[in-house]
Write a protein that holds these residues in place. Structure first.
Motif, PDB file in Angstrom:
ATOM      1  N   UNK A   1       0.835  -1.205   0.000  1.00 21.86           N
ATOM      2  CA  UNK A   1       0.000   0.000   0.000  1.00 21.86           C
ATOM      3  C   UNK A   1       0.870   1.257   0.000  1.00 21.86           C
ATOM      4  N   UNK A   2       0.325   2.341  -0.536  1.00 22.57           N
ATOM      5  CA  UNK A   2       1.072   3.592  -0.603  1.00 22.57           C
ATOM      6  C   UNK A   2       1.363   4.167   0.779  1.00 22.57           C
ATOM      7  N   UNK A   3       0.683   3.683   1.795  1.00 21.59           N
ATOM      8  CA  UNK A   3       0.898   4.150   3.158  1.00 21.59           C
ATOM      9  C   UNK A   3       2.043   3.427   3.856  1.00 21.59           C
ATOM     10  N   UNK A   4       2.595   2.381   3.233  1.00 25.30           N
ATOM     11  CA  UNK A   4       3.694   1.641   3.841  1.00 25.30           C
ATOM     12  C   UNK A   4       4.957   2.503   3.862  1.00 25.30           C
ATOM     13  N   UNK A   5       5.907   2.201   4.755  1.00 27.20           N
ATOM     14  CA  UNK A   5       7.160   2.958   4.786  1.00 27.20           C
ATOM     15  C   UNK A   5       7.855   2.952   3.425  1.00 27.20           C
ATOM     16  N   UNK A   6       8.470   4.061   3.068  1.00 30.38           N
ATOM     17  CA  UNK A   6       9.100   4.224   1.763  1.00 30.38           C
ATOM     18  C   UNK A   6      10.117   3.114   1.498  1.00 30.38           C
ATOM     19  N   UNK A   7      11.002   2.858   2.444  1.00 25.57           N
ATOM     20  CA  UNK A   7      12.040   1.846   2.247  1.00 25.57           C
ATOM     21  C   UNK A   7      11.430   0.471   1.992  1.00 25.57           C
ATOM     22  N   UNK A  58       0.033  16.432  -5.255  1.00 23.06           N
ATOM     23  CA  UNK A  58       0.495  17.774  -4.836  1.00 23.06           C
ATOM     24  C   UNK A  58       1.269  17.742  -3.525  1.00 23.06           C
ATOM     25  N   UNK A  59       1.328  16.605  -2.849  1.00 24.15           N
ATOM     26  CA  UNK A  59       2.090  16.503  -1.609  1.00 24.15           C
ATOM     27  C   UNK A  59       3.549  16.197  -1.939  1.00 24.15           C
ATOM     28  N   UNK A  60       4.454  16.747  -1.177  1.00 30.08           N
ATOM     29  CA  UNK A  60       5.864  16.460  -1.403  1.00 30.08           C
ATOM     30  C   UNK A  60       6.341  15.260  -0.582  1.00 30.08           C
ATOM     31  N   UNK A  61       5.920  15.192   0.672  1.00 27.95           N
ATOM     32  CA  UNK A  61       6.282  14.047   1.501  1.00 27.95           C
ATOM     33  C   UNK A  61       5.099  13.099   1.610  1.00 27.95           C
ATOM     34  N   UNK A  62       5.318  11.792   1.549  1.00 26.40           N
ATOM     35  CA  UNK A  62       6.630  11.138   1.505  1.00 26.40           C
ATOM     36  C   UNK A  62       7.166  10.896   0.101  1.00 26.40           C
ATOM     37  N   UNK A  63       6.476  11.377  -0.934  1.00 25.00           N
ATOM     38  CA  UNK A  63       6.768  10.934  -2.301  1.00 25.00           C
ATOM     39  C   UNK A  63       8.158  11.343  -2.781  1.00 25.00           C
ATOM     40  N   UNK A  81      -2.895  -1.920 -12.403  1.00 25.47           N
ATOM     41  CA  UNK A  81      -3.456  -1.808 -11.067  1.00 25.47           C
ATOM     42  C   UNK A  81      -3.992  -0.423 -10.744  1.00 25.47           C
ATOM     43  N   UNK A  82      -4.491  -0.290  -9.542  1.00 23.95           N
ATOM     44  CA  UNK A  82      -5.046   0.968  -9.048  1.00 23.95           C
ATOM     45  C   UNK A  82      -4.331   1.332  -7.756  1.00 23.95           C
ATOM     46  N   UNK A  83      -3.881   2.577  -7.666  1.00 24.80           N
ATOM     47  CA  UNK A  83      -3.072   3.011  -6.536  1.00 24.80           C
ATOM     48  C   UNK A  83      -3.839   4.047  -5.726  1.00 24.80           C
ATOM     49  N   UNK A  84      -4.133   3.708  -4.478  1.00 25.97           N
ATOM     50  CA  UNK A  84      -4.918   4.571  -3.607  1.00 25.97           C
ATOM     51  C   UNK A  84      -3.989   5.321  -2.656  1.00 25.97           C
ATOM     52  N   UNK A  85      -4.261   6.614  -2.490  1.00 26.94           N
ATOM     53  CA  UNK A  85      -3.417   7.465  -1.657  1.00 26.94           C
ATOM     54  C   UNK A  85      -4.179   7.901  -0.409  1.00 26.94           C
ATOM     55  N   UNK A  86      -3.455   8.151   0.690  1.00 25.30           N
ATOM     56  CA  UNK A  86      -4.119   8.460   1.970  1.00 25.30           C
ATOM     57  C   UNK A  86      -4.978   9.714   1.928  1.00 25.30           C
ATOM     58  N   UNK A  87      -4.555  10.739   1.188  1.00 24.05           N
ATOM     59  CA  UNK A  87      -5.266  12.007   1.187  1.00 24.05           C
ATOM     60  C   UNK A  87      -5.912  12.271  -0.168  1.00 24.05           C
ATOM     61  N   UNK A  88      -7.098  12.847  -0.151  1.00 21.79           N
ATOM     62  CA  UNK A  88      -7.773  13.197  -1.396  1.00 21.79           C
ATOM     63  C   UNK A  88      -7.028  14.314  -2.122  1.00 21.79           C
ATOM     64  N   UNK A  89      -7.195  14.338  -3.436  1.00 26.21           N
ATOM     65  CA  UNK A  89      -6.643  15.420  -4.235  1.00 26.21           C
ATOM     66  C   UNK A  89      -7.630  15.756  -5.340  1.00 26.21           C
ATOM     67  N   UNK A  90      -7.526  16.935  -5.876  1.00 22.46           N
ATOM     68  CA  UNK A  90      -8.398  17.362  -6.968  1.00 22.46           C
ATOM     69  C   UNK A  90      -7.591  17.456  -8.255  1.00 22.46           C
ATOM     70  N   UNK A  91      -8.300  17.471  -9.378  1.00 21.49           N
ATOM     71  CA  UNK A  91      -7.641  17.523 -10.675  1.00 21.49           C
ATOM     72  C   UNK A  91      -8.120  18.741 -11.446  1.00 21.49           C
ATOM     73  N   UNK A  92      -7.570  18.903 -12.635  1.00 20.60           N
ATOM     74  CA  UNK A  92      -7.902  20.055 -13.459  1.00 20.60           C
ATOM     75  C   UNK A  92      -9.147  19.880 -14.289  1.00 20.60           C
ATOM     76  N   UNK A  93      -9.905  18.796 -14.103  1.00 21.33           N
ATOM     77  CA  UNK A  93     -11.086  18.555 -14.925  1.00 21.33           C
ATOM     78  C   UNK A  93     -12.393  18.769 -14.160  1.00 21.33           C
ATOM     79  N   UNK A  94     -12.321  19.346 -12.966  1.00 23.29           N
ATOM     80  CA  UNK A  94     -13.532  19.691 -12.232  1.00 23.29           C
ATOM     81  C   UNK A  94     -14.182  18.556 -11.477  1.00 23.29           C
ATOM     82  N   UNK A  95     -13.582  17.393 -11.457  1.00 21.88           N
ATOM     83  CA  UNK A  95     -14.182  16.269 -10.752  1.00 21.88           C
ATOM     84  C   UNK A  95     -14.019  16.442  -9.240  1.00 21.88           C
TER      85      UNK A  95
END
Length: 406
Positions: free
Chosen positions: A84-90, A130-135, A290-304
């Protein structure tokens, strides 16, 4: 849009079309039929045990009197993230290293000479949150980072050129980030790197939040197995990007990508194939699954509405040849390795037949493009000159129509 339950276009056609119709449809969709490779039984068994798809095809070229066939086998790897994307980076990086190592071992059993992984293969495709950490913690130096050292070991062990697309941390220039592909020789030495030239600004894919357009131009790498280039993801939408790699001598252009169905799936089968035809070279289109789910919501440039994933990465990796033929794609829903045997003589043969390089008129394009980039450029548009338009008398047009040229 179909999700992971829909395996592939090829499976759908094979299921529903009578054999004579299927042959004609494949002829139109895929050009000349590619020969199915007889892959080693141990490789097929290993792929099954490790739960990934394995396919192999070969492209033929005409026999020549003065040149021997130039045969090379390429491997394209598509895969989903392992944790999962929430797992530690290493932990995420280590899990992906292990998965790729298992797939590369099978590629070696199949005699692969050059292998290429998908875009930013060591991480989730987080470049639109749009988040910098942890990415940004996934970023590594291209020359001697842990992933490059890992790939060097694989390259030397298996006598295989490795193309490793990563998020690069450029230590020599202020620690800035680039979307980079590292090219490692079969000797284990780093040959160099290339960077993503075009950054998308469409829907969720606003990647300039993380890195800028590449600044290394269009390098081509002379490997022991042929001249290769890497056109990263969104660059496939730009014909001149493919063209410059070809002009610099590329025989094989890899296109490691990360793209989702709702945005681009109808374009996917067309673009790399068109590029192979137009540039007299082989093209290798690679997409993650696959599909990658992230902990925090984000918005896009298409108004969704705000959401936590990009949609479904549909795989479907394939190879196309300069004669317009192409392999079937890998599935839309499984990790996979596509092995393709190429005869590089086909590049020159198609060049001699179609003469696109000879008839390209590059000097005219160069002259006109030099004008286009000037801030005071005025497009060449021919319009009707109303001052010299015909005079209407009794419903009949009298006189001549004039035109003006801007």
């Amino acid at each position: 849009m179909a999700g992971p339950e829909w395996v592939s276009l090829e499976r759908c056609l094979e299921k529903h079309l009578p054999l004579p119709d299927l042959c004609e449809v494949k002829r139109i969709l895929y050009g000349r039929e590619t020969r199915t490779l007889d892959l080693p039984r141990k490789a097929l068994e290993a792929a099954s045990e490790r739960d990934f798809e394995l396919q192999g095809y070969a492209f033929e070229a005409a026999k020549e009197q003065r040149r021997c066939p130039q045969i090379v086998r390429v491997g394209l790897v598509q895969n989903r993230i392992q944790l999962p994307t929430s797992a530690p980076v290493a932990d995420q990086v280590s899990a992906l290293h292990r998965r790729i190592e298992a797939i590369v071992e099978v590629a070696a059993m199949c005699g692969v000479n050059i292998i290429c992984f998908q875009e930013a293969w060591t991480m989730p495709f987080a470049f639109c949150t749009r988040e910098k950490l942890p990415w940004t913690e996934f970023a590594e130096p291209a020359e001697d980072g842990p992933t490059t050292r890992f790939c060097q070991k694989l390259a030397k062990q298996h006598n295989m050129v490795v193309v490793s697309p990563i998020l690069e941390r450029d230590r020599d220039h202020g620690g800035v980030l680039w979307n980079t592909a590292v090219v490692i020789s079969n000797s284990g030495l780093v040959m160099g790197k290339t960077r993503k030239n075009h950054i998308p600004r469409v829907g969720d894919f606003n990647e300039s939040t993380y890195y800028m357009e590449g600044n290394l131009g269009h390098p081509v790498f002379q490997t022991q197995f042929g001249r290769i280039a890497v056109n990263i993801c969104y660059g496939r939408h730009h014909p001149l990007n493919w063209l410059m790699y070809s002009i610099n001598g590329a025989e094989i252009i890899f296109n490691p990508s990360a793209t989702v169905g709702e945005l681009s799936e109808s374009l996917w089968p067309i673009e790399a194939r068109n590029a192979a035809i137009a540039n007299h070279c082989f093209t290798c289109a690679i997409n993650r699954v696959g599909q990658e789910h992230f902990p925090n919501e984000f918005t896009s440039g298409d108004g969704k509405k705000a959401h936590c994933d990009f949609g479904y990465f549909y795989g479907s990796s394939y190879v196309s040849a300069p004669d317009g033929s192409r392999t079937p794609g890998l599935s839309r829903n499984r990790d996979g390795l596509l092995v393709a045997e190429l005869n590089l003589n086909l590049c020159q043969q198609m060049n001699d037949i179609w003469n696109f390089k000879m008839t390209g008129r590059y000097e005219m394009y160069a002259r006109e493009l030099a004008e286009v980039v000037k801030p005071n450029y005025s497009p060449t548009i021919v319009k009707e000159d109303l001052a010299s338009a015909p005079v209407c008398l009794g419903g009949l047009g009298v006189g001549t129509t004039g035109v003006s040229r801007e």
